[in-house]
Design an enzyme around this catalytic site. Structure first.
Site, PDB file in Angstrom:
ATOM      1  N   GLU A   1      33.569  35.415  39.789  1.00 26.35           N
ATOM      2  CA  GLU A   1      33.253  36.517  39.625  1.00 26.35           C
ATOM      3  C   GLU A   1      33.023  36.664  38.022  1.00 26.35           C
ATOM      4  O   GLU A   1      33.784  36.167  37.118  1.00 26.35           O
ATOM      5  CB  GLU A   1      34.166  37.746  40.205  1.00 26.35           C
ATOM      6  CG  GLU A   1      33.925  37.716  41.467  1.00 26.35           C
ATOM      7  CD  GLU A   1      34.838  38.711  42.134  1.00 26.35           C
ATOM      8  OE1 GLU A   1      34.715  39.131  43.331  1.00 26.35           O
ATOM      9  OE2 GLU A   1      35.625  39.353  41.255  1.00 26.35           O
TER      10      GLU A   1
ATOM     11  N   ARG B   1      45.249  46.341  57.146  1.00 27.83           N
ATOM     12  CA  ARG B   1      46.447  47.010  57.506  1.00 27.83           C
ATOM     13  C   ARG B   1      46.916  48.415  56.868  1.00 27.83           C
ATOM     14  O   ARG B   1      46.167  49.032  56.244  1.00 27.83           O
ATOM     15  CB  ARG B   1      47.536  45.870  57.010  1.00 27.83           C
ATOM     16  CG  ARG B   1      47.400  46.002  55.499  1.00 27.83           C
ATOM     17  CD  ARG B   1      48.495  45.186  54.765  1.00 27.83           C
ATOM     18  NE  ARG B   1      48.803  45.471  53.345  1.00 27.83           N
ATOM     19  CZ  ARG B   1      47.845  44.528  52.442  1.00 27.83           C
ATOM     20  NH1 ARG B   1      47.069  43.655  52.735  1.00 27.83           N
ATOM     21  NH2 ARG B   1      48.079  45.025  51.053  1.00 27.83           N
TER      22      ARG B   1
ATOM     23  N   LYS C   1      37.704  35.719  51.549  1.00 30.09           N
ATOM     24  CA  LYS C   1      37.106  36.672  50.390  1.00 30.09           C
ATOM     25  C   LYS C   1      35.631  36.591  50.377  1.00 30.09           C
ATOM     26  O   LYS C   1      35.089  37.445  49.810  1.00 30.09           O
ATOM     27  CB  LYS C   1      37.893  36.753  49.133  1.00 30.09           C
ATOM     28  CG  LYS C   1      39.598  36.757  49.363  1.00 30.09           C
ATOM     29  CD  LYS C   1      39.852  38.243  50.149  1.00 30.09           C
ATOM     30  CE  LYS C   1      41.180  38.200  50.587  1.00 30.09           C
ATOM     31  NZ  LYS C   1      41.607  39.338  51.425  1.00 30.09           N
TER      32      LYS C   1
ATOM     33  N   HIS D   1      50.896  41.502  39.965  1.00 29.74           N
ATOM     34  CA  HIS D   1      50.020  41.807  41.227  1.00 29.74           C
ATOM     35  C   HIS D   1      51.069  42.457  41.991  1.00 29.74           C
ATOM     36  O   HIS D   1      50.726  42.747  43.545  1.00 29.74           O
ATOM     37  CB  HIS D   1      49.430  40.477  42.172  1.00 29.74           C
ATOM     38  CG  HIS D   1      48.780  39.792  41.071  1.00 29.74           C
ATOM     39  ND1 HIS D   1      47.629  40.021  40.401  1.00 29.74           N
ATOM     40  CD2 HIS D   1      49.040  38.486  40.423  1.00 29.74           C
ATOM     41  CE1 HIS D   1      46.965  39.461  39.617  1.00 29.74           C
ATOM     42  NE2 HIS D   1      47.831  38.410  39.503  1.00 29.74           N
TER      43      HIS D   1
HETATM   44  C1  MV4 Z   1      39.804  40.710  38.880  1.00 35.20           C
HETATM   45  C2  MV4 Z   1      39.920  41.192  37.555  1.00 35.20           C
HETATM   46  C3  MV4 Z   1      38.938  41.300  36.837  1.00 35.20           C
HETATM   47  N1  MV4 Z   1      37.664  41.092  37.027  1.00 35.20           N
HETATM   48  N2  MV4 Z   1      38.245  40.436  39.194  1.00 35.20           N
HETATM   49  C4  MV4 Z   1      44.147  41.112  40.328  1.00 35.20           C
HETATM   50  C5  MV4 Z   1      44.567  41.321  41.865  1.00 35.20           C
HETATM   51  C6  MV4 Z   1      43.552  41.009  42.841  1.00 35.20           C
HETATM   52  N3  MV4 Z   1      43.282  41.740  43.977  1.00 35.20           N
HETATM   53  C7  MV4 Z   1      42.225  40.842  41.880  1.00 35.20           C
HETATM   54  N4  MV4 Z   1      42.788  41.010  40.593  1.00 35.20           N
HETATM   55  C8  MV4 Z   1      41.824  40.996  39.494  1.00 35.20           C
HETATM   56  N5  MV4 Z   1      40.457  40.733  39.831  1.00 35.20           N
HETATM   57  C9  MV4 Z   1      37.501  40.550  38.255  1.00 35.20           C
HETATM   58  N6  MV4 Z   1      35.951  40.439  38.486  1.00 35.20           N
HETATM   59  C10 MV4 Z   1      41.260  41.430  37.513  1.00 35.20           C
HETATM   60  C11 MV4 Z   1      42.197  41.161  38.183  1.00 35.20           C
HETATM   61  C12 MV4 Z   1      43.699  41.407  37.744  1.00 35.20           C
HETATM   62  C13 MV4 Z   1      44.173  40.253  37.146  1.00 35.20           C
HETATM   63  C14 MV4 Z   1      43.648  38.971  37.450  1.00 35.20           C
HETATM   64  C15 MV4 Z   1      44.293  37.856  36.896  1.00 35.20           C
HETATM   65  C16 MV4 Z   1      45.613  37.818  36.469  1.00 35.20           C
HETATM   66  C17 MV4 Z   1      46.383  39.111  36.365  1.00 35.20           C
HETATM   67  C18 MV4 Z   1      45.408  40.456  36.597  1.00 35.20           C
HETATM   68  C19 MV4 Z   1      46.063  41.778  36.740  1.00 35.20           C
HETATM   69  C20 MV4 Z   1      45.296  42.812  37.000  1.00 35.20           C
HETATM   70  C21 MV4 Z   1      43.980  42.715  37.679  1.00 35.20           C
END
Ligand code: MV4
Length: 495
Positions: free
Chosen positions: A201, A292, A117, A236
């Site tokens: 981030e 994918r 990533k 997720h």
């Molecule tokens: C984030 C975020 C907020 N800010 N990145 C969750 C899935 C993955 N693909 C990326 N995710 C997130 N990234 C930034 N910079 C919020 C999420 C996020 C999340 C993160 C931790 C715990 C639960 C979550 C639920 C939805 C989205």
């Protein structure tokens, strides 16, 4: 050279989805299946099928030498990995490349680039994609993390570089929490992904999850098929996806689509892929690339008319994309509900088991992608998705009403499933308004009661139908009465 025979290294609905494309294209299909999937529909659908081992995925669907051996034995000239399992595994793609079997997906080089990533972030930034403010390198030491977090500003989120999909991510509100969060994310990164690297981030609160569908061919062409909004997710796991996003204007779509397609061209992306963004306060921030075909690809197919799996196969055969960017039109609105064998009233615990009777919805604007049938037993070894219910409408409002109607026709007897959850969401005022975010489910605290209300409302239906002894007639009658009850409910609620 057009591919003649494809081995599908996957199971369930996506295996059937790929085989359907094969059948329309005059390509032979080869299924591989574990001991748990002997009775599965995809095994029966395929032109040929080979057992590849015991139920655990590591012993079957993830067994690279075995899958390659079957490809050789069956004379398949290509492998479609579907989603999950080996789909984004650079080692598997490289093995296929070395063995002269076409891997239907990006090159092992691109899979490696996008799988890490931190590298993906750096590449996309170089390609002109807006990324979340954060670190361009891995963070190993506390001092490094502290400086980065101070520069970015709290709250921040620490993510494993080898990960994706949310596993091991830690939100940090202030410097006091930083040391512990860094350690725990590094520990998870090591145990889960075998790589202790993490990055930091800026944390965005309740953003929307919006992703662009991309197609790139081996001639250097890349286009986008618009966006999907996937904000309705839990732990997720996406539960509802739609296209277009209620938050994206045509101007934003054109601008972001162009940026995403340019980036795909920049890395030499071949095949179907998705660029994920967080969308917050009118701005897009790159998150990751999914290299994918995705579970939710049908909503894009419904609004664009493009068969994404056929394009994947064309691309892998060395042909150019069959469509140009200027030919892509977003027509109407599509919504997908993932129908899972899980109990929404009991913390969504998986409920695998035997489907005693099954009636799926039909009619105008409905698509059901599934791998199940009456008397089929959903095995406990894999993800508990029963099917994907996808609807199309001329606009979002029609799509929602059609989804309600389809959900009320959908009858699954024998195992608890999340249909009541979907019914509750389709009636939720904020969902109907299009007021979405990744924390939607936690924030909509009435969903639990709404689900119960939906179930109580339908209780009389079952009693009304108990005199139908014959199973088939009972199901048909249930569907009809459910539809009437839904109409009655709707008439009342809108007066
Ligand atoms: C984030 C975020 C907020 N800010 N990145 C969750 C899935 C993955 N693909 C990326 N995710 C997130 N990234 C930034 N910079 C919020 C999420 C996020 C999340 C993160 C931790 C715990 C639960 C979550 C639920 C939805 C989205």
């Amino acid at each position: 050279m057009m591919i003649k025979k494809i081995l599908i290294a996957n199971r369930g609905e996506i295996a059937i989805r790929v085989m359907r494309a094969c059948r329309e294209m005059g390509i032979f299909s080869v299924a591989v299946y574990s001991d748990a999937d002997k009775e599965a529909l995809f095994v029966k659908y395929a032109d040929e099928a080979y057992g590849i081992g015991p139920p655990p995925a590591t012993a079957s669907y993830l067994n690279i030498p075995k899958v390659i051996e079957v490809a050789r034995e069956s004379g398949a000239d290509a492998i479609h990995p579907g989603y999950g399992f080996l789909a984004e595994n650079p080692k598997f793609a490289r093995t296929c490349e070395e063995e002269g079997i076409k891997f239907i997906g990006p090159s092992s080089r691109v899979l490696e680039l996008m799988g890490d990533k931190v590298t993906a972030r750096r590449e996309m930034k170089k390609a002109g994609v807006p990324v979340v403010p954060g670190t361009d390198e891995c963070v190993a030491e506390f001092a490094q993390a502290r400086d980065a977090a101070n520069r970015i500003g709290y709250p921040v989120i620490i993510k494993p570089s080898g990960g994706g999909g949310g596993i091991g991510m830690t939100i940090v509100a202030n410097e006091g929490e930083l040391a512990e969060a860094l350690e725990s994310t590094q520990a998870i990164a090591t145990t889960t992904f075998g790589l202790c690297d993490v990055y930091i981030e800026k944390y965005l609160s309740n953003p929307r999850h919006i992703e662009f569908q991309l197609l790139g061919d081996s001639k250097g062409n890349a286009i986008h098929l618009g966006e999907r909004e996937c904000s309705i997710q839990r732990r997720h796991q996406k539960l509802i996806e739609e296209s277009p996003s209620p938050a994206v204007t045509p101007a934003m779509r054109t601008k972001m689509g162009k940026i995403a397609a340019n980036a795909a061209r920049y890395v030499g992306y071949e095949g179907a892929g998705t660029m994920e963004f967080l969308f917050s306060n009118g701005r897009f921030y790159f998150l990751e690339v999914n290299a994918r075909v995705q579970v939710e690809h049908p909503v894009t197919e419904m609004v664009t008319g493009v068969d994404i799996v056929k394009e994947q196969i064309r691309i892998a055969s060395g042909l150019s994309l069959s469509i140009k960017q200027e030919d892509i039109r977003m027509n109407g609105s599509a919504i997908e509900c993932r129908i899972n064998a899980e109990d929404p009233l009991n913390d969504f615990v998986p409920t695998p088991g035997k489907i005693k009777s099954y009636h799926s919805p039909g009619g105008t604007g409905i698509r059901v992608d599934s791998g199940v049938y009456t008397s089929y037993t959903i095995p406990p070894f894999y993800d508990p998705m029963i099917s994907k219910l996808i609807v199309w409408g001329r606009d979002r409002s029609e799509a929602i009403k059609r989804m309600r109607r389809a959900l009320y026709e959908y009858i699954i007897v024998g195992i608890r499933n999340n249909i009541p959850f979907h019914k509750a969401v389709m009636e939720n005022p904020r969902f109907v308004k299009g007021d979405l975010g990744t924390h939607f489910i936690e924030k909509e605290t009435t969903l639990m009661e709404d689900m119960k209300r939906v179930m109580v409302r339908e209780k009389p239906l079952e009693e009304k139908l108990s005199h139908f002894v014959e199973e088939k007639k009972r199901i048909a009658a249930m569907a009809a009465v459910a539809a009437v009850a839904q109409m009655h409910h709707h008439t009342q609620s809108t007066q």
